[in-house]
Structures are given as C-alpha cells and as structure tokens.
Design an enzyme around this catalytic site. Structure first.
Site, mmCIF file in Angstrom:
data_model
loop_
_atom_site.group_PDB
_atom_site.id
_atom_site.type_symbol
_atom_site.label_atom_id
_atom_site.label_comp_id
_atom_site.label_asym_id
_atom_site.label_seq_id
_atom_site.Cartn_x
_atom_site.Cartn_y
_atom_site.Cartn_z
ATOM 1 N N THR A 12 0.831 -1.202 0.000
ATOM 2 C CA THR A 12 0.000 0.000 0.000
ATOM 3 C C THR A 12 0.867 1.254 0.000
ATOM 4 O O THR A 12 2.059 1.200 0.290
ATOM 5 C CB THR A 12 -0.949 0.019 1.215
ATOM 6 N N CYS A 13 0.223 2.356 -0.315
ATOM 7 C CA CYS A 13 0.855 3.668 -0.393
ATOM 8 C C CYS A 13 1.639 3.940 0.896
ATOM 9 O O CYS A 13 1.123 3.682 1.977
ATOM 10 C CB CYS A 13 -0.233 4.720 -0.589
ATOM 11 N N PRO A 14 2.851 4.394 0.797
ATOM 12 C CA PRO A 14 3.629 4.832 -0.364
ATOM 13 C C PRO A 14 4.633 3.787 -0.870
ATOM 14 O O PRO A 14 5.507 4.113 -1.661
ATOM 15 C CB PRO A 14 4.372 6.043 0.178
#
Length: 88
Positions: A12-14
């Site tokens: 998941t981000c980042p």
C-alpha cells in the site's frame, strides 16, 4: 528495449512508489521499469512521482484489479548531450 519488473502487488501507499524510486536510482538513463501494483492510490502516486522527478510515465493500465505502470528513467541532470559544443 527490455524492462525491469517490480512486483508491488499487495503493498500500500507509499511503498510501491518508494520501491520504484529505489530501483530507478540503480538503472541507467532511459531504462524502463514496469511496476505491477494493486493499490488504487498508485495511479495518482505514480503520476505525481513522475511529474516531480522528471521520469516519464509512458504507459499505465488496469486489468482484473492489477495495475501496470511503465516508467522510463530520466536522463542524468548533469549529462551533456553528445552533439553539444565543448568549451575550453
């Protein structure tokens, strides 16, 4: 030109962008990196990343919930073009 593949599915981000940035640093100018990801935020993340760093997002798409991004590494900022006049 061949591509280097980075599988960032499940991250998941980042993390997808951070891992891509690390890989791009080790590639020669003009090299291509294909990133496979599943985080929908990656679309906006990679667009912003390329805009801010000068790398080129040359393709992206989605198939069955899997995103694919192709990034071309930018030229080195201090590189002199081969046809530039040399000064002494």
């Amino acid at each position: 030109m061949s591509e280097i593949l980075l599988d960032a599915r499940g991250l998941t981000c980042p993390l997808p962008v951070l891992k891509a940035n690390r890989m791009l640093r080790g590639l020669p100018p003009g090299a291509r990196l294909r990133v496979i990801a599943t985080d929908l935020a990656s679309v906006a993340d990679f667009q912003a990343f390329c805009r801010e760093t000068g790398h080129a997002l040359i393709a992206f798409g989605e198939e069955g919930g899997t995103l694919s991004f192709v990034i071309r590494r930018r030229p080195d900022p201090d590189a002199t073009p081969a046809d530039a006049p040399h000064t002494a």
